[in-house]
Write an enzyme that holds these catalytic residues in place. Structure first.
Site, PDB file in Angstrom:
ATOM      1  N   LYS A   3     -10.247   5.966 -19.177  1.00 57.73           N
ATOM      2  CA  LYS A   3     -10.669   6.430 -20.496  1.00 57.73           C
ATOM      3  C   LYS A   3      -9.534   6.260 -21.518  1.00 57.73           C
ATOM      4  O   LYS A   3      -9.055   5.173 -21.712  1.00 57.73           O
ATOM      5  CB  LYS A   3     -11.166   7.875 -20.395  1.00 57.73           C
ATOM      6  CG  LYS A   3     -12.092   8.129 -19.204  1.00 57.73           C
ATOM      7  CD  LYS A   3     -13.427   7.409 -19.302  1.00 57.73           C
ATOM      8  CE  LYS A   3     -14.201   7.388 -17.988  1.00 57.73           C
ATOM      9  NZ  LYS A   3     -14.479   8.708 -17.403  1.00 57.73           N
ATOM     10  N   ASP A   8      -8.179  18.563 -15.040  1.00 59.21           N
ATOM     11  CA  ASP A   8      -8.617  17.219 -15.414  1.00 59.21           C
ATOM     12  C   ASP A   8      -8.358  17.072 -16.911  1.00 59.21           C
ATOM     13  O   ASP A   8      -9.057  17.657 -17.737  1.00 59.21           O
ATOM     14  CB  ASP A   8     -10.110  17.053 -15.074  1.00 59.21           C
ATOM     15  CG  ASP A   8     -10.638  15.652 -15.394  1.00 59.21           C
ATOM     16  OD1 ASP A   8     -10.018  14.939 -16.201  1.00 59.21           O
ATOM     17  OD2 ASP A   8     -11.704  15.282 -14.844  1.00 59.21           O
ATOM     18  N   ARG A  30       0.822  -1.201   0.000  1.00 61.28           N
ATOM     19  CA  ARG A  30       0.000   0.000   0.000  1.00 61.28           C
ATOM     20  C   ARG A  30       0.859   1.256   0.000  1.00 61.28           C
ATOM     21  O   ARG A  30       0.418   2.334  -0.383  1.00 61.28           O
ATOM     22  CB  ARG A  30      -0.961  -0.008   1.194  1.00 61.28           C
ATOM     23  CG  ARG A  30      -2.212   0.849   0.951  1.00 61.28           C
ATOM     24  CD  ARG A  30      -3.119   0.939   2.174  1.00 61.28           C
ATOM     25  NE  ARG A  30      -2.404   1.487   3.297  1.00 61.28           N
ATOM     26  CZ  ARG A  30      -2.114   0.835   4.417  1.00 61.28           C
ATOM     27  NH1 ARG A  30      -2.505  -0.406   4.594  1.00 61.28           N
ATOM     28  NH2 ARG A  30      -1.428   1.416   5.384  1.00 61.28           N
ATOM     29  N   TYR A  36     -16.873  16.979 -14.700  1.00 63.61           N
ATOM     30  CA  TYR A  36     -17.324  15.609 -14.467  1.00 63.61           C
ATOM     31  C   TYR A  36     -18.294  15.619 -13.287  1.00 63.61           C
ATOM     32  O   TYR A  36     -17.931  15.988 -12.176  1.00 63.61           O
ATOM     33  CB  TYR A  36     -16.139  14.686 -14.219  1.00 63.61           C
ATOM     34  CG  TYR A  36     -16.539  13.238 -14.172  1.00 63.61           C
ATOM     35  CD1 TYR A  36     -16.860  12.553 -15.342  1.00 63.61           C
ATOM     36  CD2 TYR A  36     -16.613  12.549 -12.969  1.00 63.61           C
ATOM     37  CE1 TYR A  36     -17.241  11.220 -15.307  1.00 63.61           C
ATOM     38  CE2 TYR A  36     -16.986  11.216 -12.929  1.00 63.61           C
ATOM     39  CZ  TYR A  36     -17.298  10.557 -14.096  1.00 63.61           C
ATOM     40  OH  TYR A  36     -17.665   9.236 -14.062  1.00 63.61           O
TER      41      TYR A  36
HETATM   42  C1  LIG Z   1     -14.612   9.220 -16.110  1.00 56.11           C
HETATM   43  C2  LIG Z   1     -14.156  10.556 -15.714  1.00 56.11           C
HETATM   44  C3  LIG Z   1     -13.815  10.836 -14.381  1.00 56.11           C
HETATM   45  C4  LIG Z   1     -13.956   9.823 -13.270  1.00 56.11           C
HETATM   46  O1  LIG Z   1     -13.056   8.752 -13.412  1.00 56.11           O
HETATM   47  P1  LIG Z   1     -13.350   7.242 -12.948  1.00 56.11           P
HETATM   48  O2  LIG Z   1     -12.154   6.505 -13.440  1.00 56.11           O
HETATM   49  O3  LIG Z   1     -14.644   6.803 -13.574  1.00 56.11           O
HETATM   50  O4  LIG Z   1     -13.441   7.257 -11.462  1.00 56.11           O
HETATM   51  C5  LIG Z   1     -13.347  12.119 -14.093  1.00 56.11           C
HETATM   52  N1  LIG Z   1     -13.232  13.064 -15.045  1.00 56.11           N
HETATM   53  C6  LIG Z   1     -13.569  12.825 -16.327  1.00 56.11           C
HETATM   54  C7  LIG Z   1     -13.434  13.915 -17.339  1.00 56.11           C
HETATM   55  C8  LIG Z   1     -14.037  11.570 -16.714  1.00 56.11           C
HETATM   56  O5  LIG Z   1     -14.393  11.348 -17.987  1.00 56.11           O
END
Ligand SMILES: *Cc1c(COP(=O)(O)O)cnc(C)c1O
Length: 381
Positions: free
Chosen positions: A200, A175, A51, A103
């Site tokens: 993604k 992000d 961890r 998001y």
């Molecule tokens: C999917 C997504 C998230 C969240 O990520 P997870 O891996 O589903 O927890 C945050 N920001 C954006 C732009 C996303 O497309």
């Protein structure tokens, strides 16, 4: 000295990681949770407990750090966990600025956390002038940007927001999930932290849930707090997922460049069709933020676009229902194309136009994708 490698070369070769026992040309998988000490109690492998640190993370973290041009990268169990770690590293009373459109789940989580923990939160429009105005009214500790933002693909000028942050000592987090570091490198534009849902485009095969953070400065107290949050809060990625993510990232450039080329060609083609009311894609000259996108995105405009079908929700849902190759599912950045009616997914508070369909474009043959859309738009099953 060897010339610094191009990012394409670096990720194709897994940042030099091989399996150390066999010299196999793929990074190892490290399922162990604990590591043996020498008789003098030293740790020959460097790790104590999985961890705290885990060699399973090294390949993907090294690749991402180099792609984003940062000082250090950290994997998390999900994109949400990575974003949350930055906010959990703040102090009570800190002021935070978030965009109105980001998001959705992360905004919901930050709002709840801010209320319970005691953060001062302000939500602003997704343009740089609104950020600058909010910072001029009162400095902040952390500022959040997501660009292009879903589902209108609004572009926020990262360099302009970074300027406004610098003048008052605020830290800027971006992000960067949607454009990936192939098309946008926020640290080079002045941001301090980059966050990814690696679920993604980074992984790209819709088979790993993962998140990541990258920092410009390892000694930043927010970064130190996020590191502590991973180690003690415990939202660490599993070793098999970390290995799959590194495997997915080795083909990052060919996947996202192909998907973005498909998206750009579809945007042009859809834009010329009389049976589509409007196409929203930052690469189109008609997009309201095209100039900023052209300045801050390099080599392409990503694989996400939306269409307004005209004819209200009824026509949008009918078109979606007739699509066969575009799979009806949420998420983005995978090799397969997806379609989503955002208004029905987001529920009654959704700001999305009723006739909007969001397309995540994959790497399929362009003609097949056009044929699928043409048939669906013309009303044929
Ligand atoms: C999917 C997504 C998230 C969240 O990520 P997870 O891996 O589903 O927890 C945050 N920001 C954006 C732009 C996303 O497309």
């Amino acid at each position: 000295m060897m010339k610094k490698q191009s990012p394409e070369t670096l990720v194709a070769q897994a940042a030099g990681h091989v399996e150390p026992v066999s010299r196999g040309l793929a990074p190892g998988i490290y399922p162990a949770t604990t590591y043996e000490r020498d008789p003098d109690l030293s740790l020959p492998g460097g790790a104590v407990y999985a961890r705290d640190e885990n060699p399973a993370f090294d390949a993907a973290e090294d690749m991402l750090r180099e792609l984003e041009g940062g000082a250090e990268a950290m994997l998390f169990a999900s994109g949400m966990a990575s974003g949350a770690a930055l906010f959990k590293a703040l102090r009570q009373g800190d002021r935070v600025i978030l965009p109105q459109v980001m998001y959705f789940a992360l905004q919901v989580w930050v709002k709840g956390f801010a209320e319970r923990f005691g953060l001062e939160l302000e939500l602003v429009e997704n343009d740089a002038a609104s950020y600058a105005a909010a910072l001029a009214r009162k400095p902040a500790r952390l500022v959040w940007v997501e660009t292009p933002s879903n589902p209108l693909w609004t572009i926020t000028d990262i360099a302009a927001v970074a300027d406004a942050c610098r003048s008052c000592g605020a830290k800027l987090a971006v992000d960067n999930t949607v454009p990936t570091p192939v098309f946008t490198r926020p640290l080079a534009l002045g941001a301090d932290f980059v966050m990814h849902s690696a679920t993604k485009g980074l992984n790209g095969h819709s088979d790993v849930l993962a998140g990541a953070l990258v920092t410009r400065d390892k000694s930043d107290p927010i970064w130190q707090g996020a590191r502590e949050e991973r180690r003690l809060g415990g939202a660490v990625l599993g070793p098999f997922e970390a290995w799959l993510l590194a495997r997915g990232m080795r083909t990052l450039f060919v996947r996202v460049e192909r998907a973005a080329a498909n998206a750009a060609a579809l945007a042009d083609w859809l834009d010329a069709r009389p049976d589509v009311a409007r196409v929203l894609y930052p690469g189109l000259a008609s997009h309201p933020d095209h100039d900023v996108a052209a300045r801050q995105m390099h080599g392409g405009f990503g694989s996400m676009l939306s269409i307004l079908t005209g004819g209200g929700e009824e026509r949008a849902r009918a078109v979606k229902g007739r699509l066969k190759l575009f799979r009806r599912a949420t998420s983005l950045g995978g090799v397969e194309s997806l379609v989503e009616h955002r208004k029905s997914v987001e529920g009654p508070t959704s700001q999305a136009p009723a006739d909007l369909l969001r397309l995540s474009v994959g790497i399929e043959a362009l003609q097949d994708l056009k044929d699928d859309l043409k048939r669906a738009l013309e009303g044929n099953d």
